[in-house]
Every structure is written in structure tokens, then in C-alpha cells.
Scaffold this motif. Structure first.
Motif, PDB file in Angstrom:
ATOM      1  N   THR A 172     -10.572  -8.422   2.956  1.00  0.00           N
ATOM      2  CA  THR A 172      -9.024  -8.691   2.095  1.00  0.00           C
ATOM      3  C   THR A 172      -8.387  -7.616   1.911  1.00  0.00           C
ATOM      4  OG1 THR A 172     -10.273 -10.604   1.279  1.00  0.00           O
ATOM      5  CG2 THR A 172      -8.267 -10.009   0.326  1.00  0.00           C
ATOM      6  N   ASP A 173      -7.364  -7.333   2.415  1.00  0.00           N
ATOM      7  CA  ASP A 173      -6.321  -6.429   2.321  1.00  0.00           C
ATOM      8  C   ASP A 173      -5.224  -6.401   0.998  1.00  0.00           C
ATOM      9  OD1 ASP A 173      -5.349  -3.902   2.602  1.00  0.00           O
ATOM     10  OD2 ASP A 173      -3.977  -4.376   4.315  1.00  0.00           O
ATOM     11  N   PHE A 174      -5.231  -5.555   0.482  1.00  0.00           N
ATOM     12  CA  PHE A 174      -4.151  -5.554  -0.820  1.00  0.00           C
ATOM     13  C   PHE A 174      -3.716  -4.150  -1.085  1.00  0.00           C
ATOM     14  CE2 PHE A 174      -8.311  -5.361  -2.581  1.00  0.00           C
ATOM     15  CZ  PHE A 174      -8.430  -4.292  -3.085  1.00  0.00           C
ATOM     16  N   PRO A 175      -2.484  -4.033  -1.703  1.00  0.00           N
ATOM     17  CA  PRO A 175      -1.881  -2.666  -1.948  1.00  0.00           C
ATOM     18  C   PRO A 175      -2.910  -1.732  -2.632  1.00  0.00           C
ATOM     19  CG  PRO A 175      -0.327  -4.465  -2.468  1.00  0.00           C
ATOM     20  CD  PRO A 175      -1.602  -5.162  -2.077  1.00  0.00           C
ATOM     21  N   GLY A 176      -3.151  -0.746  -2.055  1.00  0.00           N
ATOM     22  CA  GLY A 176      -4.077   0.488  -2.867  1.00  0.00           C
ATOM     23  C   GLY A 176      -5.506   0.254  -2.621  1.00  0.00           C
ATOM     24  N   ARG A 177      -5.888  -0.642  -1.664  1.00  0.00           N
ATOM     25  CA  ARG A 177      -7.207  -0.967  -1.285  1.00  0.00           C
ATOM     26  C   ARG A 177      -8.085   0.608  -0.769  1.00  0.00           C
ATOM     27  NH1 ARG A 177     -11.172  -5.279   0.450  1.00  0.00           N
ATOM     28  NH2 ARG A 177     -12.665  -3.875   1.680  1.00  0.00           N
ATOM     29  N   ARG A 178      -7.103   0.809   0.273  1.00  0.00           N
ATOM     30  CA  ARG A 178      -7.629   2.238   0.969  1.00  0.00           C
ATOM     31  C   ARG A 178      -8.057   3.390   0.040  1.00  0.00           C
ATOM     32  NH1 ARG A 178      -7.286   5.249   5.696  1.00  0.00           N
ATOM     33  NH2 ARG A 178      -8.570   6.960   5.299  1.00  0.00           N
ATOM     34  N   TRP A 179      -7.446   3.313  -1.031  1.00  0.00           N
ATOM     35  CA  TRP A 179      -7.553   4.560  -2.146  1.00  0.00           C
ATOM     36  C   TRP A 179      -8.658   3.934  -2.918  1.00  0.00           C
ATOM     37  CZ3 TRP A 179      -8.177   4.742  -7.102  1.00  0.00           C
ATOM     38  CH2 TRP A 179      -8.367   6.149  -7.856  1.00  0.00           C
ATOM     39  N   LEU A 180      -8.583   3.086  -3.627  1.00  0.00           N
ATOM     40  CA  LEU A 180      -9.722   2.322  -4.474  1.00  0.00           C
ATOM     41  C   LEU A 180     -10.974   2.432  -3.584  1.00  0.00           C
ATOM     42  CD1 LEU A 180      -9.685   1.269  -7.133  1.00  0.00           C
ATOM     43  CD2 LEU A 180      -9.703  -1.331  -5.928  1.00  0.00           C
TER      44      LEU A 180
END
Length: 770
Positions: free
Chosen positions: A201-209
Motif C-alpha cells: 500500500t503506497d502513501f506519501p513518505g512510505r519510501r523514507w519510512l
């Protein structure tokens, strides 16, 4: 008592109060998250144990994110810093192309996982060589990706050298498995294909988090360990060798592969050995029967004076022709026994020979008992000739098994050749192949011995050199760097290991390319044959040599072979020696015994032969000439002449006591041939004369080795007389050559002789003593 409410005070709207409470919760949560992140970051020293900046790629599986950086640490190993340049490869920006550039392709070992940018062996190699070294190693890559990376970069810039590092921890298993089937990218991490989620599930900031947050990483790790604890069978690895995943194999696969790498050759050698054992068992049984028949036949022959048997008939009758099938050195002198079929046929010949012996024993006064034995000897001579011809033709050795990278190296070399670059192959071992003590860091008490698995590296290097490629087996350099050549609890090299590899590679790039040493072709070259057998010499005509009869010498020629024998005619005669002055070959045999001087040597058309024979009161120079006649056929001339006056003082070879090995051969000759020398042969009773070895010939240099290698007199004499059916075992790196049973070290321009001269022989070269 009720509390009154001041109507002048207005209450905040419910929504505003909810907003404030939410803000307080968010701020508290954020501060808590920040505090947690700070705490975990401090705990981890800002480092992760895995690279976290991968990008998906349809062909290569993954690429590195250009411009990314991170701190990295595995367990208790030192923290290192990783930087990725704008091209997506480790280290600083690449310089402008230069004609001496080196490209290095490989996996995480080339990438330098666990060490700083400037500590990788690519960086160390650049400093040592003064050449630009481009580190294109990427974790998770395998052989197919190395080739694809090289193809991509060769098309973009001119390169002088491409170094491919084949890592034996996984490359043997990944050769047929492209990376896009083995790995997938999940939030910046490269994960095994069998563990990757089907979707996220994609959401803003997922990559960094999920890739950069130490707190989230700690949580995910805790959840994983908790799941493993709840289902321990899912986390069980099995044996300590099962280090890996189905997508790339593991150490267990390497051990199994190493044990079966030479299975085909081992099976062929085993079958040949079994056939040899069976044949020798049969031969031993026949030997016993022949011994018994020979003893009984000897008794019969002693009473058979009425048959007027000649001395030669008696010798033929007492011969043991079946010994030709006993070849203790077969596996070393030739790759396998001549063939099992030949052995069986030779055994059948012995059976028929034994039957002839037994039939001869039953003969009576009206028949000659030696008749059948002579026929058997003729049959045996034909069989021996066929076997010798088979050896002369050359039985090719069992070829070395191909490494699984042979086809891959061909493909890679073709790519580099197309772009004018040199391909260099580095075979990188696993830590436990380098040092058995490395098993301890994995908690393995009963450490497996990985020595046998090094044959896979040997095969790779052999294939690389067969292609004319510069290659490096890194085992020795890393072994010299131990201890601490590898990280703790991990297979990757330390900075010390990288430095050792860089030093070895820098030396390899400067050294001449090590091509495989081409030994002589098996067998004999055209126009050459093995020395004639005793049976062949027995029927060879005597040729005229001026002055020969007066000295008691006889000379024979059979094919291109010359034999001169000068026997002691009276017990009081003394023989001082024989020496070849010109025309000798490595197969030349000059023997001096108490009873004879002999010279046996191959002749070459147009090449003169000069030898010096010395007796107590006489020194003569034998001069043999074999020029081509008008019809192209050689014309033989020979003479014994007095040495020139100025050479007479030192003409005789120095007298010396008879060497023990030659005395041993003499004893065998006397035992087998019953030869005697009499003070007055015309008047003395022959049996009363002392035994002698006047007809003995052979190579005195082989006497000791032949006596040590064989137990039977027939075999010892045949070995010393360069019979190819009775060869001694040559050490590794040495071969039989020049139709001699001597062992000669193989040599070539890159592998010079320690002693002697590197001499051409049968499409190769060997070291010949001075």
C-alpha cells in the motif's frame, strides 16, 4: 453543594477542543517518534546492515539509486560509509575516459560491502597501478548481470581491461538464474523473490519510512523475530551448510558440486582400475600355473638331449611371455590402462600360451617339445607388437572436466574482443575455502574440509588460461592475509582482505599471461618407433662394421634403431666403459657391465654417431654414418678406429666399480638367460663356466628406478630397455618422451626448466638433462 457556572465565560466549541487534543496527540506522537528514531539511530550508529537504495530494473533486477549514500554495518564489524555516484555505481564520480581504464564487474564483494569507498580493492588497485579503476560491482548481481553491465559500459566508453570477479559463494549457482528472477525491490531493499510481497500500500513518505527509519526497521525486525520464534520450524536452517535460499543456492550445493565435478573422469578411471585388477588377478593365477609347468618342463628338457634342442630353444621354452599384461605404472604412464579389451585379449593369449606349454610337456621322443612353444612365442610377439603400436599411436589422456563457466568465458571474451578490451578472470573463494578456521564464526564445531571444493576454482582457472585469458586464483593471496581477511560472521572481505586482493591483482596485470602448459602429444611422432624387443633383435640381421669382429662386437639395425654389443670373451678380460661423443638422444642407452659394453640408440638420417669403447688394453672410436642415398633411403657405414694420437691419453672413459643397480640387472639377465663365459669355450664344459651378462643392454640411468618399480626380473629388464609396456610412474608434471621410459619435466617458454634444456618433442617440449 453545586458549583455555579459563570455565564460570562464562554466554552470553546467542541470541534476546537478536538482539534487541540488532536494536535497535542500528533505533537506528542511526533516527538515520541522523533525520540524513538533518535534513540534507535544512536543505537545503530546511523547504520543499516543492508543496502537500502535499490531501484527496480527489468533486465538487471536492481540498480543502485544515483547519488545515494548510507552508513553500513554488519553485526559487530566496523561501520563503513557508502556513496553512489551519478552513474549508479559505488565511489566518486568516474574520470573522463582514458586508454588505460580498468572496469571491474562483480557482486557485493567487488562493491565492497563492509568497507569504506577508498578501501575496496578497486580503489586500492587504482592507487597501486596509477590507472583509473571503475568499480561496477553491485550487490545481488550474478554472472549474467556482470556480462550485461560490461556490455553496457563497453558501448559507452573505451576500456583497456575488464576484470570479472567470479565469487564462489554464489556465482556457480546464479550462472543460470538471472537476478530479476532472484530479487525484487521492496521499499528500497533488495529482497529474495520468494520473500517479496505480492503488493504494498503506497502513501506519501512510505519510501523514507520503510527504508531509512531506524525505528521502523527495528520494529520490522522485532516482528520478524517474533514470528520466527512462534514458528521455529520456519526459521530452521537445517545443517550449517544450508546457508542460502532456493533462489541462489548455498554452501551445501557447492560441496555437493565439488564432490561430483570430476565424477565422469573418476568413473572412467575406476572402471579401468577394476579391469586392471581383474586382469592381474587372472594373470597371477596363470603365473602360478606357468611356474609349475616351467619347472616340470625344465626337468623334461634336461632329459631331452636326444631331441638335440638348441640353447635358444631352451630359452624360448623357459620364457614367461604372459608378463606383458602386468603394467603397474599404467595409470601414470598413460591416462588409463591401454584398454580393458587389450588386457583381456592379452590374458587370453596367456591362456593359449599355457596350453602350449602343457602340450609340450606331454610330447615324447618322436616330437620336438619346443615346437608349440616357438609358435606361442611368435603369437606373443605379434601381441606385444600390437600393444606397443597402440601406445606409439598415442592414447589421449582423459580430458579435464570443463568448469561450468567455460561457455560463459567464451561469451565474455567474445564481447571484450569485439571492443578491443582484455578480459581478466578472478576466482574469488569463500572464506571457509581460504581458511578452515573461518567456520568458527558461524558456530560450526565440526568444520567441513572445503579443500576438495577448490577443484572448481582450478577448473575455472584452467578454462580461462586455455582461452589465453589473464587469470588470478585469489586463494593464496587471501590465505596469506589471514587472520582477519574476512568480516566477523560474514563472508565479505575486510579492508585487509581487499588490500591483499588488490596487491595480487596488480601483480597479475603486470605479469605475462599464464597460458596452459602444452605437454607433448601422447605417443610417438611420425617416423619414430619404440626400441625393438628382444625377439625382434633375435631376428635382426648383423651389419658390417669394420674392426668389429676383432673386438668381439656385433652390430644390428632394426628399423631406425642401432645396437652394438661387445661381450667379454674370457673371464680375465676387463671392460672399462662406453661413452657417446656425438649423436646421442635422450633414448640412447650406453651400458657398461663387468661382462659387456653395449650401445643402443635411434639413428636419424644424416646425423653421425660417434662413441668411444674402452677395454683394459684397447680404446676404439666407433663411427657410424647413416646418410641418405640417391634413392632417398639411408646408407649405413660403420667402423671401429683408433682415436687421434692427441686424444689417446684421455681417450678411455674412467674405470669405476659396477653400480649396484646394474649389478642387479646383470643378476636378472643371468637368471633368465643362463649365459656363461668360459676361459676356453672350445674345450670347457659349458655348464662349468661362470654365469655372465654379456648380452645385457639397457639404460643404466633407469636401472635403480626399474628395480624399485618391478619385482620380476623380466619386468625389470624390459623397463630398463625402454619397453613401453613396463614404464615407471612419472611424478606430476613429468611425462615419458623420446621413446624412453625415463621421466622428463614438461616445459614451455613460460615454464622454463629448473635444470637442463627445454627440448621440442612431439608437438610439445620437455626438459632434457645436460
Amino acid at each position: 453543594m453545586s458549583k455555579s457556572i459563570d455565564p460570562s465565560v464562554k466554552r470553546r466549541p467542541l470541534w476546537r477542543r478536538a482539534l487541540v487534543i488532536s494536535a497535542q496527540i500528533l505533537i506528542g506522537t511526533g516527538l515520541g517518534a522523533a525520540a524513538s528514531e533518535y534513540a534507535f539511530d544512536r543505537r545503530d550508529d546511523g547504520a543499516f546492515p543492508h543496502v537500502n537504495f535499490y531501484l527496480p530494473d527489468p533486465e538487471l533486477g536492481v540498480r543502485l539509486e544515483p547519488g545515494a549514500s548510507m552508513r553500513f554495518r554488519l553485526r559487530e564489524n566496523p561501520v563503513s560509509t557508502i556513496h553512489v555516484n551519478s552513474r549508479g555505481f559505488r565511489g566518486p564520480e568516474w574520470p573522463d575516459p582514458a586508454p588505460t581504464d580498468i572496469l571491474v564487474v562483480g557482486d557485493s564483494q567487488v562493491f565492497g560491502l563492509g568497507v569504506d569507498d577508498d578501501a575496496t580493492f578497486s580503489a586500492r588497485l587504482a592507487a597501486a597501478s596509477g590507472r583509473a579503476v571503475l568499480n561496477a560491482g553491485v550487490p545481488t548481481y550474478g554472472p549474467r548481470e556482470y556480462l550485461a553491465t560490461a556490455r553496457e559500459l563497453l558501448a559507452q566508453r573505451k576500456l583497456a581491461t575488464v576484470v570479472v570477479v567470479l565469487n564462489f559463494v554464489n556465482d556457480p549457482f546464479e550462472l543460470g538464474r538471472p537476478n530479476h528472477e532472484r530479487h525484487a525491490v521492496w521499499d528500497g531493499w533488495a529482497v529474495r523473490s520468494e520473500t517479496a510481497p505480492a503488493s504494498v500500500t503506497d502513501f506519501p513518505g512510505r519510501r523514507w519510512l520503510f527504508s531509512r527509519s531506524h525505528a521502523v526497521y527495528a520494529l520490522r525486525r522485532w516482528l520478524h523475530e517474533r514470528g520466527s520464534a512462534a514458528a521455529p520450524e520456519a526459521a530452521e536452517l537445517g545443517t550449517p551448510l544450508d546457508l542460502g535460499t532456493p533462489s541462489e543456492g548455498g554452501l551445501h550445493n557447492l560441496v555437493v558440486a565439488s564432490q561430483s565435478a570430476h565424477e565422469e573422469v573418476a568413473r572412467a578411471q575406476d572402471e579401468a582400475a577394476k579391469a586392471l585388477v581383474q586382469a592381474k588377478t587372472r594373470v597371477a593365477s596363470i603365473d602360478g600355473e606357468i611356474d609349475k609347468a616351467r619347472d616340470e618342463l625344465d626337468a623334461l628338457l634336461r632329459k631331452a638331449s636326444e631331441y638335440r634342442l638348441s640353447y635358444n630353444d631352451t630359452i624360448i621354452a623357459r620364457s614367461r611371455p604372459g608378463d606383458i599384461v602386468e603394467d603397474d605404472a599404467a595409470e601414470s604412464s598413460r591416462s588409463i590402462v591401454i584398454t580393458a579389451a587389450m588386457i583381456r585379449e592379452a590374458a587370453r593369449t596367456r591362456d593359449s600360451t599355457l596350453e602350449g606349454l602343457l602340450r609340450a610337456e606331454e610330447k615324447r621322443a618322436d616330437k620336438r617339445p619346443a615346437h608349440d612353444l616357438i609358435a606361442a612365442e611368435v603369437n606373443l610377439a605379434a601381441e606385444r607388437k600390437r600393444l606397443r603400436e597402440a601406445i606409439a599411436a598415442g592414447i589421449p589422456p582423459v580430458p579435464r572436466p570443463a568448469s561450468q563457466f567455460r561457455g560463459y568465458l567464451h561469451e565474455f571474451k567474445a564481447l571484450c574482443d569485439q571492443h578491443g578490451a582484455e578480459l581478466v578472470v578472478v576466482a574469488l573463494p569463500i572464506d571457509v575455502q581460504v581458511d578452515r578456521g573461518e567456520w568458527a564464526k558461524y558456530g560450526v564445531a565440526d568444520a567441513p574440509d572445503m579443500h576438495d571444493s577448490l577443484v572448481l576454482i582450478d577448473d575455472l582457472i584452467a578454462d580461462a588460461r586455455a582461452l589465453g585469458l589473464r587469470s588470478l586464483d585469489a586463494v593464496a593471496s587471501l590465505r596469506a592475509a589471514e587472520p582477519d581477511a574476512f568480516l566477523d560472521h560474514d563472508i565479505h572481505m575486510t579492508a585487509k582482505g581487499h588490500a591483499a586482493l588488490a596487491e595480487a591483482l596488480a601483480a597479475a596485470l603486470l605479469a605475462p599471461v599464464q597460458t596452459p602448459m602444452q605437454g607433448p602429444r601422447p605417443g610417438l611422432p611420425a617416423g619414430r618407433s619404440f626400441v625393438p624387443t628382444g625377439a625382434e633383435w633375435a631376428t635382426a640381421p648383423e651389419v658390417v662394421v669394420k674392426g668389429s669382429s676383432a673386438l668381439g662386437c656385433s652390430t644390428q639395425i632394426e628399423r631406425e634403431w642401432l645396437r652394438i654389443q661387445c661381450a667379454r670373451r674370457k673371464p680375465s678380460d676387463r671392460l672399462d666403459g662406453v661413452a657417446v661423443l656425438e649423436g646421442a638422444t635422450p633414448a640412447t642407452m650406453a651400458m657398461h657391465s663387468d661382462d659387456a659394453l653395449s650401445l643402443v640408440t635411434p639413428m636419424t638420417i644424416g646425423q653421425p654417431i660417434t662413441a668411444r669403447f674402452a677395454w683394459k688394453r684397447n680404446v676404439r672410436e666407433l663411427q657410424i654414418r647413416w646418410p641418405a642415398g640417391p634413392d632417398g633411403k639411408p646408407q649405413f657405414t660403420g667402423a671401429f678406429v683408433e682415436p687421434p694420437p692427441q686424444q689417446r691419453a684421455d681417450a678411455a672413459p674412467p674405470a669405476h666399480p659396477l653400480a649396484a643397480p646394474i649389478a642387479g640387472l646383470c643378476d636378472c639377465h643371468r637368471q633368465l638367460h643362463n649365459e656363461r663365459v668360459c676361459a676356453d669355450p672350445d674345450n670347457d664344459y659349458y655348464d662349468g663356466c661362470p654365469l655372465a651378462c654379456g648380452k645385457l643392454w639397457g639404460d643404466p640411468r633407469l636401472a635403480a628406478a626399474c628395480i624399485a618399480a618391478f619385482s620380476k626380473c623380466e619386468e625389470r629388464l624390459a623397463c630398463a630397455q625402454n619397453d613401453p609396456l613396463f614404464t615407471i610412474t612419472c611424478p606430476e608434471g613429468q611425462v615419458h618422451a623420446f621413446a624412453s621410459n625415463a621421466c622428463f619435466p614438461v616445459c614451455d617458454p613460460q615454464h622454463p626448466c629448473a635444470t637442463g634444456a627445454c627440448t621440442p618433442w612431439n608437438e610439445g617440449s620437455v626438459c632434457v638433462p645436460d
